[in-house]
Design a protein around this motif. Structure first.
Motif, PDB file in Angstrom:
ATOM      1  N   GLY A  65      48.321  13.680  17.268  1.00  0.00           N
ATOM      2  CA  GLY A  65      50.083  12.909  17.156  1.00  0.00           C
ATOM      3  C   GLY A  65      51.003  13.403  15.802  1.00  0.00           C
ATOM      4  N   ARG A  66      50.976  13.870  15.236  1.00  0.00           N
ATOM      5  CA  ARG A  66      51.717  14.665  14.545  1.00  0.00           C
ATOM      6  C   ARG A  66      53.227  15.618  15.168  1.00  0.00           C
ATOM      7  NH1 ARG A  66      50.959  21.047  12.462  1.00  0.00           N
ATOM      8  NH2 ARG A  66      48.709  21.204  14.292  1.00  0.00           N
ATOM      9  N   VAL A  67      52.983  16.132  16.429  1.00  0.00           N
ATOM     10  CA  VAL A  67      54.460  16.436  17.365  1.00  0.00           C
ATOM     11  C   VAL A  67      55.241  15.775  17.657  1.00  0.00           C
ATOM     12  CG1 VAL A  67      53.703  19.292  16.329  1.00  0.00           C
ATOM     13  CG2 VAL A  67      52.612  18.336  18.790  1.00  0.00           C
ATOM     14  N   GLY A  68      53.878  14.518  18.097  1.00  0.00           N
ATOM     15  CA  GLY A  68      54.527  13.663  19.401  1.00  0.00           C
ATOM     16  C   GLY A  68      54.535  13.966  20.279  1.00  0.00           C
ATOM     17  N   ASP A  69      54.467  12.986  21.754  1.00  0.00           N
ATOM     18  CA  ASP A  69      53.936  13.567  23.000  1.00  0.00           C
ATOM     19  C   ASP A  69      55.608  14.026  23.174  1.00  0.00           C
ATOM     20  OD1 ASP A  69      51.783  12.582  23.429  1.00  0.00           O
ATOM     21  OD2 ASP A  69      52.095  10.703  24.603  1.00  0.00           O
ATOM     22  N   GLY A  70      55.554  15.358  23.637  1.00  0.00           N
ATOM     23  CA  GLY A  70      56.966  15.939  24.332  1.00  0.00           C
ATOM     24  C   GLY A  70      57.357  16.301  25.586  1.00  0.00           C
ATOM     25  N   LYS A  71      57.040  17.505  25.846  1.00  0.00           N
ATOM     26  CA  LYS A  71      57.608  17.584  27.428  1.00  0.00           C
ATOM     27  C   LYS A  71      57.696  19.785  27.427  1.00  0.00           C
ATOM     28  CE  LYS A  71      61.707  14.527  27.493  1.00  0.00           C
ATOM     29  NZ  LYS A  71      62.356  14.490  27.832  1.00  0.00           N
ATOM     30  N   PHE A  72      57.091  20.117  28.411  1.00  0.00           N
ATOM     31  CA  PHE A  72      56.945  21.621  28.399  1.00  0.00           C
ATOM     32  C   PHE A  72      57.492  21.832  30.616  1.00  0.00           C
ATOM     33  CE2 PHE A  72      54.134  24.987  30.138  1.00  0.00           C
ATOM     34  CZ  PHE A  72      55.956  26.473  29.360  1.00  0.00           C
ATOM     35  N   SER A  73      59.055  22.611  30.114  1.00  0.00           N
ATOM     36  CA  SER A  73      59.133  23.443  31.093  1.00  0.00           C
ATOM     37  C   SER A  73      58.818  24.925  31.137  1.00  0.00           C
ATOM     38  CB  SER A  73      60.683  22.526  31.385  1.00  0.00           C
ATOM     39  OG  SER A  73      61.181  21.664  31.409  1.00  0.00           O
ATOM     40  N   TYR A  74      58.886  24.973  32.576  1.00  0.00           N
ATOM     41  CA  TYR A  74      59.043  26.968  32.760  1.00  0.00           C
ATOM     42  C   TYR A  74      60.131  27.501  33.772  1.00  0.00           C
ATOM     43  CZ  TYR A  74      54.881  26.164  35.978  1.00  0.00           C
ATOM     44  OH  TYR A  74      54.059  26.349  36.628  1.00  0.00           O
ATOM     45  N   TYR A  75      60.178  28.776  34.052  1.00  0.00           N
ATOM     46  CA  TYR A  75      60.622  29.283  34.511  1.00  0.00           C
ATOM     47  C   TYR A  75      60.654  30.546  34.839  1.00  0.00           C
ATOM     48  CZ  TYR A  75      64.655  31.656  37.203  1.00  0.00           C
ATOM     49  OH  TYR A  75      65.256  32.234  37.849  1.00  0.00           O
ATOM     50  N   CYS A  76      59.873  30.903  36.328  1.00  0.00           N
ATOM     51  CA  CYS A  76      60.090  32.332  36.254  1.00  0.00           C
ATOM     52  C   CYS A  76      60.609  32.775  37.751  1.00  0.00           C
ATOM     53  CB  CYS A  76      58.248  32.645  36.424  1.00  0.00           C
ATOM     54  SG  CYS A  76      57.365  32.125  34.921  1.00  0.00           S
ATOM     55  N   LYS A  77      60.810  34.732  37.343  1.00  0.00           N
ATOM     56  CA  LYS A  77      61.277  34.698  39.026  1.00  0.00           C
ATOM     57  C   LYS A  77      59.773  36.543  39.105  1.00  0.00           C
ATOM     58  CE  LYS A  77      65.472  36.100  40.406  1.00  0.00           C
ATOM     59  NZ  LYS A  77      66.859  35.992  40.403  1.00  0.00           N
ATOM     60  N   ILE A  78      59.832  36.064  39.888  1.00  0.00           N
ATOM     61  CA  ILE A  78      58.915  37.725  40.236  1.00  0.00           C
ATOM     62  C   ILE A  78      59.708  38.862  40.258  1.00  0.00           C
ATOM     63  CG2 ILE A  78      57.441  38.967  41.678  1.00  0.00           C
ATOM     64  CD1 ILE A  78      56.657  36.611  42.613  1.00  0.00           C
ATOM     65  N   THR A  79      59.473  40.329  39.179  1.00  0.00           N
ATOM     66  CA  THR A  79      60.236  41.371  38.905  1.00  0.00           C
ATOM     67  C   THR A  79      59.312  42.338  39.995  1.00  0.00           C
ATOM     68  OG1 THR A  79      59.070  41.974  36.918  1.00  0.00           O
ATOM     69  CG2 THR A  79      61.487  40.562  37.059  1.00  0.00           C
ATOM     70  N   ALA A  80      58.084  42.525  40.261  1.00  0.00           N
ATOM     71  CA  ALA A  80      57.137  43.534  40.487  1.00  0.00           C
ATOM     72  C   ALA A  80      56.323  42.665  41.529  1.00  0.00           C
ATOM     73  CB  ALA A  80      56.778  44.697  39.988  1.00  0.00           C
ATOM     74  N   ILE A  81      55.729  43.826  42.597  1.00  0.00           N
ATOM     75  CA  ILE A  81      54.221  43.091  43.340  1.00  0.00           C
ATOM     76  C   ILE A  81      53.567  44.422  42.705  1.00  0.00           C
ATOM     77  CG2 ILE A  81      53.437  42.585  44.966  1.00  0.00           C
ATOM     78  CD1 ILE A  81      55.267  40.495  44.318  1.00  0.00           C
ATOM     79  N   ASN A  82      52.263  44.652  42.785  1.00  0.00           N
ATOM     80  CA  ASN A  82      51.344  45.215  42.800  1.00  0.00           C
ATOM     81  C   ASN A  82      50.325  45.344  43.578  1.00  0.00           C
ATOM     82  OD1 ASN A  82      49.192  47.687  42.268  1.00  0.00           O
ATOM     83  ND2 ASN A  82      49.597  48.543  40.302  1.00  0.00           N
ATOM     84  N   ALA A  83      50.449  45.654  44.922  1.00  0.00           N
ATOM     85  CA  ALA A  83      48.973  45.280  46.072  1.00  0.00           C
ATOM     86  C   ALA A  83      47.622  45.304  45.092  1.00  0.00           C
ATOM     87  CB  ALA A  83      49.374  45.725  47.261  1.00  0.00           C
ATOM     88  N   THR A  84      47.691  46.476  44.323  1.00  0.00           N
ATOM     89  CA  THR A  84      46.197  47.120  43.230  1.00  0.00           C
ATOM     90  C   THR A  84      46.248  46.617  42.505  1.00  0.00           C
ATOM     91  OG1 THR A  84      45.911  48.029  45.751  1.00  0.00           O
ATOM     92  CG2 THR A  84      44.784  48.381  44.771  1.00  0.00           C
TER      93      THR A  84
END
Length: 160
Positions: A65-84
């Motif tokens: 508890g030294r940092v306190g309960d907090g929040k986390f948020s993330y956002y991602c955008k796909i830039t490339a796909i590799n089928a294999t």
């Protein structure tokens, strides 16, 4: 040698530049966080193509508890796909809000392969106690609950 002697005669100490000692003047901190209560969007993937976005947010906590309960948020955008081997690359931005200490900003280019559950992000900034911190965060999604281990290096603030 001649320059050192000349400086000594003038009363100027011949020492190393201040920048060489700065790397020794730091402290380290490790945060072991648990990530729960996730609200996600963009999942499950319908197409997985470049330009698709996904993200989420939730609660982070640390046992002591030294940092306190907090929040986390993330956002991602796909830039490339590799089928294999069934992998996709995305650029991700994230933030940790730890009410007793400050906020930590994270970024990374992540290549996620099918069947893997971990990745790493760089610390790119912060506020409060994390204002000048640098380091990285290691994410492990399975087994649940997800874990975030943040390894930080804090430079000592010099008085102004």
């Amino acid at each position: 040698m001649v320059a050192s002697a000349a400086l000594a005669v003038m009363g100027v100490p011949a020492t190393a530049s201040p920048g060489t000692a700065a790397t020794k003047d730091v402290s380290e901190e490790k945060l072991n966080l648990t990530f729960t209560g996730t609200a996600m969007y963009g999942y499950p993937f319908k197409s997985k193509k470049p330009g698709d976005e996904f993200g989420g947010s939730g609660k982070v906590s640390e046992k002591n508890g030294r940092v306190g309960d907090g929040k986390f948020s993330y956002y991602c955008k796909i830039t490339a796909i590799n089928a294999t081997p069934n992998a996709y690359t995305n650029i991700c931005h994230a933030a940790l809000d730890l009410p007793k200490k400050g906020q930590i900003a994270l970024e990374s280019l992540v290549t996620q392969r099918a069947g893997t559950s971990g990745f790493q992000m760089a610390v790119t900034g912060g506020t409060g106690d994390y204002e000048l911190a640098r380091g990285h965060a290691d994410f492990t999604e399975t087994p649940r609950p997800a874990k975030i281990v943040v390894s930080l290096v804090h430079p000592t603030k010099t008085p102004t």
